[in-house]
Design a protein around this motif. Structure first.
Motif, short mmCIF file in Angstrom:
data_model
loop_
_atom_site.label_atom_id
_atom_site.label_comp_id
_atom_site.label_asym_id
_atom_site.label_seq_id
_atom_site.Cartn_x
_atom_site.Cartn_y
_atom_site.Cartn_z
N LEU A 98 9.89 3.23 2.14
CA LEU A 98 8.47 2.55 2.01
C LEU A 98 7.19 2.96 1.24
CD1 LEU A 98 7.80 -1.03 1.97
CD2 LEU A 98 6.41 -0.02 4.34
N ILE A 103 3.52 3.93 -2.78
CA ILE A 103 2.83 4.38 -3.89
C ILE A 103 3.28 4.54 -5.32
CG2 ILE A 103 1.93 6.18 -4.41
CD1 ILE A 103 2.17 7.26 -1.81
N CYS A 136 1.79 11.24 3.23
CA CYS A 136 2.04 10.22 3.49
C CYS A 136 3.43 10.29 5.02
CB CYS A 136 1.68 8.89 2.85
SG CYS A 136 0.49 8.09 2.55
N VAL A 139 2.74 12.64 7.14
CA VAL A 139 1.58 12.30 8.40
C VAL A 139 2.89 11.15 9.23
CG1 VAL A 139 -0.60 11.28 9.06
CG2 VAL A 139 -0.28 12.61 6.60
N ALA A 140 3.19 10.42 8.83
CA ALA A 140 4.22 9.18 8.91
C ALA A 140 4.94 9.81 10.12
CB ALA A 140 4.78 8.43 8.47
N TRP A 143 3.56 11.45 12.97
CA TRP A 143 2.79 10.51 14.16
C TRP A 143 4.44 10.04 14.86
CZ3 TRP A 143 5.17 4.61 13.44
CH2 TRP A 143 4.20 4.43 14.70
N VAL B 30 2.07 -4.69 5.06
CA VAL B 30 2.27 -3.13 5.24
C VAL B 30 1.58 -2.58 5.77
CG1 VAL B 30 3.26 -1.04 4.51
CG2 VAL B 30 4.51 -3.45 3.40
N LEU B 31 0.45 -2.65 4.85
CA LEU B 31 -0.77 -1.41 4.82
C LEU B 31 -1.31 -2.12 6.47
CD1 LEU B 31 -2.35 -0.37 1.68
CD2 LEU B 31 -0.69 0.81 3.14
N ALA B 38 -0.04 1.68 14.22
CA ALA B 38 -0.27 3.07 14.05
C ALA B 38 -1.86 3.19 15.27
CB ALA B 38 -1.01 3.29 12.58
C1 HEM Z 1 -2.70 5.03 -2.70
C2 HEM Z 1 -3.10 6.02 -2.49
C3 HEM Z 1 -2.99 6.58 -1.14
C4 HEM Z 1 -3.77 7.18 -0.63
C5 HEM Z 1 -5.05 8.52 -0.97
C6 HEM Z 1 -3.37 7.86 0.76
C7 HEM Z 1 -3.18 8.88 1.79
C8 HEM Z 1 -3.25 9.01 2.80
C9 HEM Z 1 -3.62 10.06 3.95
C10 HEM Z 1 -4.62 10.75 3.39
C11 HEM Z 1 -3.22 9.77 5.40
C12 HEM Z 1 -3.46 10.82 5.85
C13 HEM Z 1 -3.70 9.61 7.46
C14 HEM Z 1 -4.07 10.47 8.22
O1 HEM Z 1 -3.80 12.08 8.68
O2 HEM Z 1 -4.53 9.73 9.14
C15 HEM Z 1 -2.25 8.55 4.95
C16 HEM Z 1 -1.44 8.24 6.25
C17 HEM Z 1 -0.38 7.68 5.33
N1 HEM Z 1 -0.38 6.56 4.83
FE1 HEM Z 1 -1.14 7.06 3.05
N2 HEM Z 1 -2.00 6.76 0.57
C18 HEM Z 1 -2.03 6.06 0.53
C19 HEM Z 1 -1.28 5.37 -0.55
C20 HEM Z 1 -0.04 4.82 1.03
C21 HEM Z 1 0.65 3.15 0.89
C22 HEM Z 1 1.17 2.55 -0.27
C23 HEM Z 1 1.46 3.53 1.48
C24 HEM Z 1 2.46 2.81 2.37
C25 HEM Z 1 3.17 1.60 1.45
C26 HEM Z 1 1.05 4.69 2.95
C27 HEM Z 1 1.48 4.78 3.80
C28 HEM Z 1 0.82 5.57 5.25
C29 HEM Z 1 1.81 5.79 6.02
C30 HEM Z 1 2.74 5.38 7.13
C31 HEM Z 1 0.42 7.15 6.66
C32 HEM Z 1 0.87 7.19 8.15
C33 HEM Z 1 -0.32 6.88 9.01
C34 HEM Z 1 0.10 7.44 10.42
O3 HEM Z 1 1.76 7.56 11.04
O4 HEM Z 1 -0.67 7.63 11.18
N3 HEM Z 1 0.21 5.21 1.60
N4 HEM Z 1 -2.15 8.50 3.66
#
Ligand code: HEM
Ligand code: HEM
Lengths: 145, 120
Positions: A98, A103, A136, A139-140, A143, B30-31, B38
């Motif tokens: 996903l 992305i 991502c 990180v997921a 978590w 989703v977000l 989360a």
């Molecule tokens: C397009 C620009 C995006 C950027 C710059 C970005 C950046 C990040 C960063 C920096 C983190 C780490 C956050 C932390 O350390 O707590 C993160 C986590 C995550 N991102 Fe992204 N992200 C982007 C898009 C997306 C998209 C489109 C999705 C889903 C469809 C996504 C899903 C996730 C998930 C599931 C996590 C883990 C969060 C958790 O489980 O705590 N991200 N992202």
């Protein structure tokens, strides 16, 4: 599919299908054997593959939603089930797919607006997609575990 | 030639826009749900969230968007690979079968989702 050996002249069904008129015309249809795709093409085909996988993965997500809302015991059972290594792996796989599709989809939308449509822009965009997806997903995963 | 009768809006531009609008809606959903999960949920807060009318509408919107998005998406995939040109005469039959199957699955998803949301 019929493939020609190097040097072999096309005939029969193949001639008809590709409207080949000259018998001795050199033909090389060995595209698959020497496939080297640029990073942009890999991003595109994996976006497609993850899209098809997601269609099936929605069953897992709906099942989880259903179970989580069915009642307090059901909610706790889901928690336990998702705690097992196998289900964690399944969930992580669904999430990673996903994340990647999402992305790469955002990159697609940005390019639809005409941003980064040059070859260099495409390559840079593809690299950003890979880097962000990995980030991502990791990180997921952290978590989840 | 692949005919357009099984596409979503019977026009490429319509489908193209539909797939993009639906993508943005799914992404927002989703977000948002991802953020909620989360940040930690228990049964009570989770149930309370999904009891609210706006959340049910948001969820249904995301579900219907998923239906449109995946229909257009799978149509593109099927009409690229399951064709007479790629597979010979059986291609058209396979494509019809694949589309019928995905239509049934999609319909099941949507009815199931509505049942979950409104707890029928
Ligand atoms: C397009 C620009 C995006 C950027 C710059 C970005 C950046 C990040 C960063 C920096 C983190 C780490 C956050 C932390 O350390 O707590 C993160 C986590 C995550 N991102 Fe992204 N992200 C982007 C898009 C997306 C998209 C489109 C999705 C889903 C469809 C996504 C899903 C996730 C998930 C599931 C996590 C883990 C969060 C958790 O489980 O705590 N991200 N992202
Ligand atoms: C569970 C949800 C989803 C499913 C089942 C799904 C499925 C698909 C499929 C099968 C395709 C066709 C791929 C192709 O033609 O190459 C597609 C394309 C696309 N998806 Fe998704 N997708 C989902 C979520 C998302 C999300 C969250 C985004 C975020 C922006 C997104 C953005 C896109 C875009 C922009 C395209 C068009 C690609 C093109 O025209 O080549 N999708 N999707």
């Amino acid at each position: 599919m019929t493939f020609l050996k190097p040097g072999e002249a096309p005939s029969g069904e193949l001639c008809k299908r590709y409207s080949i008129v000259k018998d001795k015309r050199p033909v090389n249809l060995d595209i698959v054997g020497s496939m080297h795709l640029p990073v942009t093409a890999w991003i595109s085909i994996t976006h497609r593959i993850t899209g098809v996988i997601l269609f099936a993965a929605v069953a897992v997500l709906l099942w989880a939603l259903d179970t989580s809302l069915a009642g307090p015991e059901s909610f706790d059972t889901l928690r336990e089930t998702l705690g097992s290594p196998v289900f964690k792996l399944v969930m992580w796989a669904v999430l990673a797919v996903l994340i990647y599709h999402g992305i790469a989809g955002v990159k697609h939308l940005i390019m639809d607006f005409g941003i980064g449509e040059s070859m260099e822009g495409g390559v840079l965009g593809a690299r950003i997609v890979i880097a962000l997806s990995l980030l991502c997903s990791v990180v997921a995963g952290v978590w989840l575990w | 030639m692949v005919t357009a009768i099984t596409s979503m809006g019977r026009s490429g531009l319509h489908d193209w826009l539909m797939q993009r609008v639906s993508a943005v809606i799914i992404l927002a959903y989703v977000l948002y749900v991802g953020g909620v999960v989360a940040s930690g949920v228990d049964y009570a807060s989770w149930k309370a969230l999904y009891s609210q009318t706006w959340m049910r509408i948001f969820s249904l919107l995301a579900l219907l968007s998923f239906g449109a998005h995946a229909w257009v998406g799978l149509w593109s995939v099927f009409t690229d690979y399951l064709t007479e040109r790629m597979l010979g005469a059986v291609g058209d039959k396979l494509r019809f079968l694949a589309q019928a199957l995905s239509a049934v699955i999609m319909f099941t998803y949507i009815v199931w989702g509505i049942q979950i949301l409104w707890g029928l």
